[in-house]
Design a protein around this motif. Sequence first.
Motif, PDB file in Angstrom:
ATOM      1  N   ARG A 142      46.184  43.212  45.273  1.00 43.67           N
ATOM      2  CA  ARG A 142      46.207  42.566  43.952  1.00 43.67           C
ATOM      3  C   ARG A 142      46.091  41.049  44.092  1.00 43.67           C
ATOM      4  NH1 ARG A 142      47.435  45.849  40.008  1.00 43.67           N
ATOM      5  NH2 ARG A 142      48.331  44.243  38.722  1.00 43.67           N
ATOM      6  N   SER A 143      45.263  40.616  45.054  1.00 47.11           N
ATOM      7  CA  SER A 143      45.120  39.185  45.314  1.00 47.11           C
ATOM      8  C   SER A 143      44.045  38.532  44.447  1.00 47.11           C
ATOM      9  CB  SER A 143      44.850  38.938  46.798  1.00 47.11           C
ATOM     10  OG  SER A 143      43.856  39.800  47.280  1.00 47.11           O
ATOM     11  N   HIS A 144      43.363  39.325  43.614  1.00 44.73           N
ATOM     12  CA  HIS A 144      42.364  38.777  42.682  1.00 44.73           C
ATOM     13  C   HIS A 144      42.564  39.427  41.318  1.00 44.73           C
ATOM     14  CE1 HIS A 144      40.606  37.623  46.444  1.00 44.73           C
ATOM     15  NE2 HIS A 144      40.188  38.836  46.726  1.00 44.73           N
ATOM     16  N   ARG A 145      42.225  38.685  40.255  1.00 46.09           N
ATOM     17  CA  ARG A 145      42.268  39.255  38.906  1.00 46.09           C
ATOM     18  C   ARG A 145      40.935  39.924  38.584  1.00 46.09           C
ATOM     19  NH1 ARG A 145      45.682  41.332  36.391  1.00 46.09           N
ATOM     20  NH2 ARG A 145      47.051  39.601  36.752  1.00 46.09           N
ATOM     21  N   ASP A 190      40.925  43.686  36.960  1.00 48.28           N
ATOM     22  CA  ASP A 190      42.212  44.361  37.125  1.00 48.28           C
ATOM     23  C   ASP A 190      43.058  44.054  35.897  1.00 48.28           C
ATOM     24  OD1 ASP A 190      44.425  45.654  38.098  1.00 48.28           O
ATOM     25  OD2 ASP A 190      44.850  44.197  39.671  1.00 48.28           O
ATOM     26  N   PHE A 191      43.224  45.057  35.027  1.00 47.76           N
ATOM     27  CA  PHE A 191      43.910  44.855  33.750  1.00 47.76           C
ATOM     28  C   PHE A 191      45.347  45.346  33.832  1.00 47.76           C
ATOM     29  CE2 PHE A 191      44.915  46.515  29.400  1.00 47.76           C
ATOM     30  CZ  PHE A 191      45.012  45.284  28.782  1.00 47.76           C
ATOM     31  N   ASP A 192      46.299  44.438  33.644  1.00 54.28           N
ATOM     32  CA  ASP A 192      47.723  44.789  33.612  1.00 54.28           C
ATOM     33  C   ASP A 192      48.143  45.057  32.176  1.00 54.28           C
ATOM     34  OD1 ASP A 192      48.148  44.374  36.353  1.00 54.28           O
ATOM     35  OD2 ASP A 192      48.433  42.223  36.043  1.00 54.28           O
ATOM     36  N   LYS A 243      44.949  49.010  35.444  1.00 56.06           N
ATOM     37  CA  LYS A 243      43.752  49.822  35.615  1.00 56.06           C
ATOM     38  C   LYS A 243      42.629  48.921  36.074  1.00 56.06           C
ATOM     39  CE  LYS A 243      44.397  54.069  33.438  1.00 56.06           C
ATOM     40  NZ  LYS A 243      44.371  54.665  32.141  1.00 56.06           N
ATOM     41  N   ILE A 244      41.811  49.448  36.967  1.00 53.38           N
ATOM     42  CA  ILE A 244      40.667  48.683  37.455  1.00 53.38           C
ATOM     43  C   ILE A 244      39.432  49.086  36.661  1.00 53.38           C
ATOM     44  CG2 ILE A 244      39.182  48.194  39.423  1.00 53.38           C
ATOM     45  CD1 ILE A 244      41.637  48.685  41.218  1.00 53.38           C
ATOM     46  N   ALA A 286      42.315  51.413  28.283  1.00 51.96           N
ATOM     47  CA  ALA A 286      43.320  51.446  29.349  1.00 51.96           C
ATOM     48  C   ALA A 286      44.367  52.529  29.109  1.00 51.96           C
ATOM     49  CB  ALA A 286      44.000  50.076  29.482  1.00 51.96           C
ATOM     50  N   TYR A 287      44.732  52.737  27.855  1.00 48.53           N
ATOM     51  CA  TYR A 287      45.852  53.663  27.553  1.00 48.53           C
ATOM     52  C   TYR A 287      45.435  55.107  27.587  1.00 48.53           C
ATOM     53  CZ  TYR A 287      48.332  49.459  26.289  1.00 48.53           C
ATOM     54  OH  TYR A 287      48.936  48.228  26.341  1.00 48.53           O
TER      55      TYR A 287
END
Length: 139
Positions: free
Chosen positions: A25-28, A71-73, A84-85, A138-139
């Motif tokens: 998770r080192s990149h958004r 990468d969506f939080d 989710k990616i 995402a959901y």
Amino acid sequence: MANAASGMAVHDDCKLRFLELKAKRSHRFIVFKIEEKQKQVIVEKVGEPNESYEDFTASLPADECRYTVYDFDFVTAENCQKSKIFFIAWSPDTARIRNKMIYASSKDRFKRELDGIQVELQATDPTEMGLDVIKSRAY
């Protein structure tokens, strides 16, 4: 032309950066570009973990295609932190036909190289990949 496009190589850096995004998770986000002369997909931009969705969308050219991973939080209704990616194929209406064809014909092969994509979107204008669309998928 289809043969030339489908023979697009994927630079090792693409897979490496994607693994960093997925595992560490080192990149958004990551923006990938097809280098036509070298016939390969390369990393064009890497977004830091603290960058926003607006930073991500601002890094896409208005008149050229790109592949992107975001990468969506988010927090679920049960208050669980999830991510989710997303794989987004950016193909603006204003891009040249040849540009669109090369990206379209290489997309599936490129996507197979990135193991761990959870949601795929195709966007031809910014509204098709707005934050509301991302949240609903995402959901």
